[in-house]
Design a protein around this motif. Structure first.
Motif, PDB file in Angstrom:
ATOM      1  N   LEU A  88       0.820  -1.213   0.000  1.00 17.46           N
ATOM      2  CA  LEU A  88       0.000   0.000   0.000  1.00 17.46           C
ATOM      3  C   LEU A  88       0.853   1.261   0.000  1.00 17.46           C
ATOM      4  O   LEU A  88       0.478   2.276  -0.581  1.00 17.46           O
ATOM      5  CB  LEU A  88      -0.947  -0.015   1.203  1.00 17.46           C
ATOM      6  N   GLY A  89       2.012   1.194   0.658  1.00 21.82           N
ATOM      7  CA  GLY A  89       2.896   2.358   0.671  1.00 21.82           C
ATOM      8  C   GLY A  89       3.682   2.517  -0.618  1.00 21.82           C
ATOM      9  O   GLY A  89       4.056   3.619  -0.994  1.00 21.82           O
ATOM     10  N   GLY A  90       3.954   1.409  -1.291  1.00 19.25           N
ATOM     11  CA  GLY A  90       4.839   1.461  -2.451  1.00 19.25           C
ATOM     12  C   GLY A  90       4.152   1.541  -3.796  1.00 19.25           C
ATOM     13  O   GLY A  90       4.771   1.900  -4.787  1.00 19.25           O
ATOM     14  N   MET A  91       2.871   1.201  -3.850  1.00 16.89           N
ATOM     15  CA  MET A  91       2.221   1.216  -5.164  1.00 16.89           C
ATOM     16  C   MET A  91       1.966   2.647  -5.641  1.00 16.89           C
ATOM     17  O   MET A  91       2.002   3.593  -4.856  1.00 16.89           O
ATOM     18  CB  MET A  91       0.931   0.380  -5.154  1.00 16.89           C
ATOM     19  N   ASN A  92       1.744   2.807  -6.926  1.00 12.70           N
ATOM     20  CA  ASN A  92       1.440   4.110  -7.500  1.00 12.70           C
ATOM     21  C   ASN A  92       0.047   4.532  -7.039  1.00 12.70           C
ATOM     22  O   ASN A  92      -0.943   3.863  -7.371  1.00 12.70           O
ATOM     23  CB  ASN A  92       1.493   4.012  -9.034  1.00 12.70           C
ATOM     24  N   PRO A  93      -0.078   5.637  -6.281  1.00 10.09           N
ATOM     25  CA  PRO A  93      -1.399   6.014  -5.772  1.00 10.09           C
ATOM     26  C   PRO A  93      -2.418   6.256  -6.887  1.00 10.09           C
ATOM     27  O   PRO A  93      -3.623   6.090  -6.668  1.00 10.09           O
ATOM     28  CB  PRO A  93      -1.147   7.294  -4.976  1.00 10.09           C
ATOM     29  N   HIS A  94      -1.955   6.646  -8.062  1.00 10.22           N
ATOM     30  CA  HIS A  94      -2.899   6.822  -9.177  1.00 10.22           C
ATOM     31  C   HIS A  94      -3.649   5.535  -9.495  1.00 10.22           C
ATOM     32  O   HIS A  94      -4.810   5.580  -9.888  1.00 10.22           O
ATOM     33  CB  HIS A  94      -2.151   7.283 -10.441  1.00 10.22           C
ATOM     34  N   HIS A  95      -2.964   4.405  -9.380  1.00  9.12           N
ATOM     35  CA  HIS A  95      -3.630   3.137  -9.683  1.00  9.12           C
ATOM     36  C   HIS A  95      -4.819   2.894  -8.756  1.00  9.12           C
ATOM     37  O   HIS A  95      -5.796   2.255  -9.145  1.00  9.12           O
ATOM     38  CB  HIS A  95      -2.630   1.974  -9.588  1.00  9.12           C
ATOM     39  N   ALA A  96      -4.722   3.393  -7.540  1.00  6.60           N
ATOM     40  CA  ALA A  96      -5.832   3.221  -6.598  1.00  6.60           C
ATOM     41  C   ALA A  96      -6.878   4.323  -6.731  1.00  6.60           C
ATOM     42  O   ALA A  96      -8.082   4.065  -6.730  1.00  6.60           O
ATOM     43  CB  ALA A  96      -5.302   3.188  -5.166  1.00  6.60           C
ATOM     44  N   ILE A  97      -6.424   5.563  -6.846  1.00  4.12           N
ATOM     45  CA  ILE A  97      -7.340   6.707  -6.715  1.00  4.12           C
ATOM     46  C   ILE A  97      -7.847   7.210  -8.063  1.00  4.12           C
ATOM     47  O   ILE A  97      -8.987   7.630  -8.192  1.00  4.12           O
ATOM     48  CB  ILE A  97      -6.622   7.884  -5.989  1.00  4.12           C
ATOM     49  N   VAL A  98      -7.005   7.213  -9.066  1.00  5.76           N
ATOM     50  CA  VAL A  98      -7.342   7.882 -10.325  1.00  5.76           C
ATOM     51  C   VAL A  98      -7.888   6.925 -11.377  1.00  5.76           C
ATOM     52  O   VAL A  98      -8.908   7.204 -11.999  1.00  5.76           O
ATOM     53  CB  VAL A  98      -6.108   8.631 -10.878  1.00  5.76           C
ATOM     54  N   SER A  99      -7.189   5.807 -11.615  1.00  6.99           N
ATOM     55  CA  SER A  99      -7.580   4.949 -12.742  1.00  6.99           C
ATOM     56  C   SER A  99      -8.438   3.764 -12.321  1.00  6.99           C
ATOM     57  O   SER A  99      -8.868   2.991 -13.174  1.00  6.99           O
ATOM     58  CB  SER A  99      -6.336   4.428 -13.463  1.00  6.99           C
ATOM     59  N   GLY A 100      -8.689   3.594 -11.032  1.00 11.75           N
ATOM     60  CA  GLY A 100      -9.529   2.477 -10.609  1.00 11.75           C
ATOM     61  C   GLY A 100      -8.959   1.137 -11.017  1.00 11.75           C
ATOM     62  O   GLY A 100      -9.653   0.325 -11.621  1.00 11.75           O
ATOM     63  N   LEU A 101      -7.668   0.908 -10.746  1.00  9.64           N
ATOM     64  CA  LEU A 101      -6.978  -0.354 -11.049  1.00  9.64           C
ATOM     65  C   LEU A 101      -6.693  -0.526 -12.537  1.00  9.64           C
ATOM     66  O   LEU A 101      -6.655  -1.648 -13.054  1.00  9.64           O
ATOM     67  CB  LEU A 101      -7.769  -1.559 -10.531  1.00  9.64           C
ATOM     68  N   GLY A 102      -6.443   0.572 -13.210  1.00  6.96           N
ATOM     69  CA  GLY A 102      -6.099   0.500 -14.624  1.00  6.96           C
ATOM     70  C   GLY A 102      -4.754   1.156 -14.898  1.00  6.96           C
ATOM     71  O   GLY A 102      -4.176   1.822 -14.023  1.00  6.96           O
ATOM     72  N   ALA A 103      -4.261   0.959 -16.119  1.00  6.63           N
ATOM     73  CA  ALA A 103      -2.994   1.567 -16.532  1.00  6.63           C
ATOM     74  C   ALA A 103      -3.157   3.075 -16.687  1.00  6.63           C
ATOM     75  O   ALA A 103      -4.255   3.571 -16.943  1.00  6.63           O
ATOM     76  CB  ALA A 103      -2.542   0.952 -17.847  1.00  6.63           C
ATOM     77  N   MET A 104      -2.060   3.793 -16.533  1.00  5.92           N
ATOM     78  CA  MET A 104      -2.045   5.257 -16.681  1.00  5.92           C
ATOM     79  C   MET A 104      -1.071   5.628 -17.806  1.00  5.92           C
ATOM     80  O   MET A 104      -0.069   4.935 -17.993  1.00  5.92           O
ATOM     81  CB  MET A 104      -1.552   5.916 -15.385  1.00  5.92           C
ATOM     82  N   PRO A 105      -1.308   6.725 -18.511  1.00  7.11           N
ATOM     83  CA  PRO A 105      -0.348   7.168 -19.539  1.00  7.11           C
ATOM     84  C   PRO A 105       0.800   7.929 -18.912  1.00  7.11           C
ATOM     85  O   PRO A 105       0.986   9.111 -19.150  1.00  7.11           O
ATOM     86  CB  PRO A 105      -1.202   8.079 -20.432  1.00  7.11           C
ATOM     87  N   GLU A 106       1.568   7.254 -18.074  1.00  8.87           N
ATOM     88  CA  GLU A 106       2.629   7.925 -17.320  1.00  8.87           C
ATOM     89  C   GLU A 106       3.753   6.950 -17.007  1.00  8.87           C
ATOM     90  O   GLU A 106       3.601   5.737 -17.190  1.00  8.87           O
ATOM     91  CB  GLU A 106       2.046   8.532 -16.031  1.00  8.87           C
ATOM     92  N   SER A 107       4.853   7.481 -16.515  1.00  4.18           N
ATOM     93  CA  SER A 107       6.047   6.686 -16.233  1.00  4.18           C
ATOM     94  C   SER A 107       5.961   5.980 -14.878  1.00  4.18           C
ATOM     95  O   SER A 107       4.969   6.107 -14.158  1.00  4.18           O
ATOM     96  CB  SER A 107       7.265   7.603 -16.210  1.00  4.18           C
TER      97      SER A 107
END
Ligand SMILES: [Ca+2]
Ligand SMILES: [Ca+2]
Ligand SMILES: [Ca+2]
Ligand SMILES: [Ca+2]
Ligand SMILES: [Ca+2]
Ligand SMILES: [Ca+2]
Lengths: 273, 273, 273, 273, 273, 273
Positions: free
Chosen positions: A102-121
């Motif tokens: 929970l501390g190490g994952m990309n917060p966008h994956h949880a909050i922004v994309s709802g468990l989806g890929a993001m167009p980012e590094s």
């Protein structure tokens, strides 16, 4: 125009979810040398090609394949994110393994994309059009492509070493193979173009207009002369001329003193100090 | 550590001011392939080199020279901005030449830097650390360097064609010559490294771990087979294997259907449509 | 002009510090759809409104409220950062809970802001003016607003599920309520505008000037005809016309071949390949 | 996986070159709401869709079409750049028309892309992954899509008014028609989803957990009560509840006073002033 | 919490439209030191202040005023854009004055914002949260504020010289006055804090822990000793110690040779060259 | 022109590797106030200086030193990354210490740079040219420099508290000392310039042209009059005038109503609501 085929070019199924690896894999999706970069780079090079249709074809075919690679990696990331323990905050305080996910994952994956890929590094920086190259000069651009496939394959190789998931490794080993092909193809096309235009880009610029006395000098800008030990210094340069070693950098210019700015610019007045 | 020499490496004096050309020249200062990019790229590659001291030397020497190129171009831009008619608004309404200078110059040169150079491109976009490459793999990075010097020399050649100012052309002809050298040097060093590591980066990754059946296929992703006409298809690939032409791209993967998200993510519920 | 009231619109007190949640909460402060985005979006829309004073009022009132939301979240983040164990490096090596806090928190909170909020997202990317929308067309912009409040409320709901802190949940439940209102209000205003301008933005562009034969076609760009199963295809389109399903995408354009570039551009010469 | 068709979806041929319009047209290629944005947005939404295959299809088909729109506009820009008078510097000083072309065109088109399109906006800012939206919640995302097609069609309509070139207008009138369709389709799909999930996103979040007393208040944050005159205030809110007008914003929170930072953070000590 | 007052703090009415000046004025709205920057900087500093309430008040009051300055400039820009001759393309080809307006104005003002202000700089680059400073150390931050008001007033002064419009000058002369006040106030507050904390930030870091032998050396990094002629070298340093002049920079460190990377990183193997 | 010295200015050897601290240390390399920022800021200020050669010297010497600081920190980061347990994925699942290193380190250090430093901040955001300041007005710019050295030293001090590594602390204590010097030197130079130009930047702008009635007012924008308690209000302002306290902010401007846009802009028609 493009068409879409519902099947993936190659399977993209991890053996198990791994939100931390999902974060790392973003690098080859939306990082400087991720698949979005090569897809867009080849597309723009293809669209901008003027009068060399066979190369335009090559660019468009490769670009189209890369769009399918973006798709595969996006799908892989979405699957690596399944079952992320986002609702287990309380357990995380006790269970350091859940805590570090929970501390190490990309917060966008949880909050922004709802468990989806993001167009980012992998550090969560949005992909930028400033990464790509399409200059209208094919030799220059194929060198950019060779670089992109070299950096890209290097990153895939590193990711391959950083996981034990067989499904992930299976997809990465496919991407490694395609990057091998793409390095080979740009190398082959570069050889063809160099044979016609010479090794120095742009080959069309008249030699007489550059200061040729500086065109083959390796200039030493530090103390000692270790830099003279490059083996290739004793061979002919790729463009057929002889290299020259300059033991100590010299200045040929003046001490640059600028004219004071006019008063309406409100720079510091001259004579201050 | 670095030291500074007050003289410029080469003169940087335009024959006359030209605020519009100052805007264009920002590209080779602070654009994607401007001098800041090559200076920073070689510095980071040099600092990150592990155990190949002769190449580290080469990188640091070239980087140090590029810092001097940044200086020359910054000085040239400052001089091209002298006497910009910023206080002649009224005349501009009548005199279309003054009008087009005031309308076309980079507003930062007037408002922000007070007639000085900016760390930005010709469209006024700040230089970004995202432009540079320093991977720790020297063959990959020297390909990045060859690309940077190819794009860079191409841009300098284009600028050369876009001005009649002899002082500007004089400096550009020096930069063209140094870019010739830098292309030659990276080509020579690449040849050396390829001889040792092979042409495919990274050369240390075991072939057996990539899906070799896909490593030499040129796959056609469009109708027709024009792409088969690449001459190099009939020759050996740079890594010594044979190329193969695949007439029509096939899918090997599945139709990607993802598992619905758990309720606490508040994605759309399955069964909506 | 604005005035400031020293009290917060709603309490912003966590039950206990939580530096990891502070990092996540940055998303709704300085992310793409954070409170800075809606505040700035409504401000610019309000300031740019020409001649529809009641909507201008609505925009300015809502914008002003959002500034107060930025304030509440910034305050909450500052409090979540209190007592971060930044000086307990030695313990961190042994205590995995402290270790995962120090490894997982946003380093800016420790190094840059001194335990304060940052104008950036949950991945530490600075807020960008490129996120917002203010086009001068109110129907277009209210749709942007409805989107922003939908994405924003979704993110708040996800954060709500990711914490057990009652103080944090209390503030989030207030934000959820205000986002409910804001979705309702933009929906209501959109309905009003659609009644006057029609559902297609901009409603003022003459239909005769668009290629109406393409204005209601759902075109299939993949194999199979699953896409034809959209239920709404059998109903009238929102603008009153009938939808049409096109089984297979057709090209109406030409194969784009560009004129070779003039020599002074130094692109690749034609006839290379 | 994707395939490429060599013909364009629709012709992209200007009647004559126009480098200034090429610069403007970059907005609908690489700006916030250009074709790259919609293509990437629909791709990521499609790839991230979990368990609603008909919508996934719709997204992938539309995304694939948008890739073809990127291609058409890139081709159009490349053609608008042909015959740019880049070598006519001397004439430019006398001929204000040539002067204003050389001063007003995007310098990247001359220096960087060699008369080709760039992945950037009309002000020369690189396209950013931060523009797009793919949240996993389809109702939220279809609202983002409706917004994107509304902003996009508005920009195309404005460009249509800014040129007399029949070839350019011909292509723009096709894009206008497709944007009409896309607005219609997202409106229809939104209606479907709202019928199932309610108008407030996310519909799955329990009402009881938000502070419902604030969920329908229009709060006045300025002097006067003009904002009360919104007609829709007297109607039911879209979610079926009654709106409420609050004449003057009240604060419910406290004056936020933060705990001093611990000494090792080196903030200003308390008691300074 | 904030409230909005419908009147502007100061009139913002140009005598006549001027789209070119609207573009330039964007710098003091959305540039690095525009009003958005100071507003956001003071807000974040205020919200992050811990335990020095009088300074927090000062920050919040000034921030609130700056929000009103953003409003004034946005309004001024919107008015400068009225009557832009966007529909006079044909005339522009003949009338160089119209031509230079259409070629020189910010295309976003025409295409994106519909004659409204944008949250971006004079070169069309979006405002970035990376511009602002809020460190939790008030002395450091007040120095940032003094800098921002100095750069800001300088830019306003330059704009003042670049227009003859009395309405524009009237507003700028108000902003110049407020910047005078803000420079005065930060200077006064800095003096207070320096009296308590000393001139070196952070004043709380123990002197004994820094390498004091280097704390007052002016080191010469170039040939010649002109740099020794700084008058202040002969006076006490602001912190009360004596300055020292070092005629030639010395190195105290080693030649940095890094350990080769482990094989799984796939860097270049040692011994290559 | 520059020369490079192979020795570092000061040793940069950690006692042991620490990939988590390597991530944090990126802030003072490539963050807003990292060493790249000060190096580039002083370089551009030096190159843009017009007619004050002693200050130009001072800027170039300091800039050149800062390039050496970039080198030291890049070297330190590369060493902190040695022996990162990137190949110990399996152990990480069991050993929470390894797990938190792999989860918390900057993924770029593993995937992109091959255990080397990156030109980016501690959150992985690329360094931006938008961070630096070089205005042509030396008093303004020295204030920017004082700010940069204050923020920079504060960040170094915080990092110093966050590690127990003696080698790291040794280098940081050197940087702290140099930042002490640089704060002292800019303070001394500022004092000199203020003596000549007055405390308000730019000192050359005629007082009569600003609205002097607003030049010394502290205006209260909130309820209560706590802000009146600033001690310095009762003293002379730094420019010698008297401060004035305004109990309640007043508006002097009008309610801004804008002219409707012309039809060809396709904004919302007036009279909608
Ligand atoms: Ca690929
Ligand atoms: Ca160079
Ligand atoms: Ca809100
Ligand atoms: Ca489209
Ligand atoms: Ca202000
Ligand atoms: Ca330093």
């Amino acid at each position: 125009m493009f068409k879409h085929t519902k099947m993936l070019q190659h399977p993209a199924k991890p053996d198990r979810p791994d939100p931390l690896f999902a974060k790392k894999m973003q690098e080859i999706l939306g990082g400087q040398f991720g698949e979005i970069s090569v897809a867009m780079q080849y597309l723009f090079q293809g669209w901008n090609t003027r009068g060399n249709e066979k190369y335009k074809d090559l660019l468009m075919d490769t670009a189209t394949e890369e769009l399918g690679h973006v798709e595969m990696i996006a799908t892989m990331i979405a699957r690596l994110l399944e079952d992320a323990p986002l609702d287990q905050q309380e357990k995380a305080a006790e269970d350091p393994v859940i805590g570090s996910i929970l501390g190490g994952m990309n917060p966008h994956h949880a909050i922004v994309s709802g468990l989806g890929a993001m167009p980012e590094s992998s550090t969560g920086v949005p992909w930028s059009g400033g990464y790509i190259v399409a200059s209208g000069n094919l030799l220059a651009d194929f060198r950019a492509n060779l670089n992109a496939e070299s950096q890209g394959r290097l990153q895939v190789a590193r990711l391959f070493e950083m996981t034990d998931d067989k499904g992930v490794k299976d997809m990465l080993s496919f991407l490694l193979a395609r990057d091998t092909m793409h390095q080979n193809q740009w190398l082959a096309a570069i050889k063809e173009l160099e044979a016609q235009e010479g090794p120095v880009v742009p080959g069309t610029f008249p030699k007489a207009l550059e200061k040729q006395e500086f065109s083959h000098q390796l200039i030493n800008f530090s103390e000692g002369e270790v830099s003279a030990e490059q083996n290739w210094l004793n061979e002919k340069a790729p463009d057929g001329e002889a290299f020259e070693y300059v033991k100590e950098a010299k200045t040929f210019g003046e001490k640059p003193e600028l004219k004071p700015a006019p008063p309406f610019v409100h720079n510091t007045l001259p004579g201050r100090e």
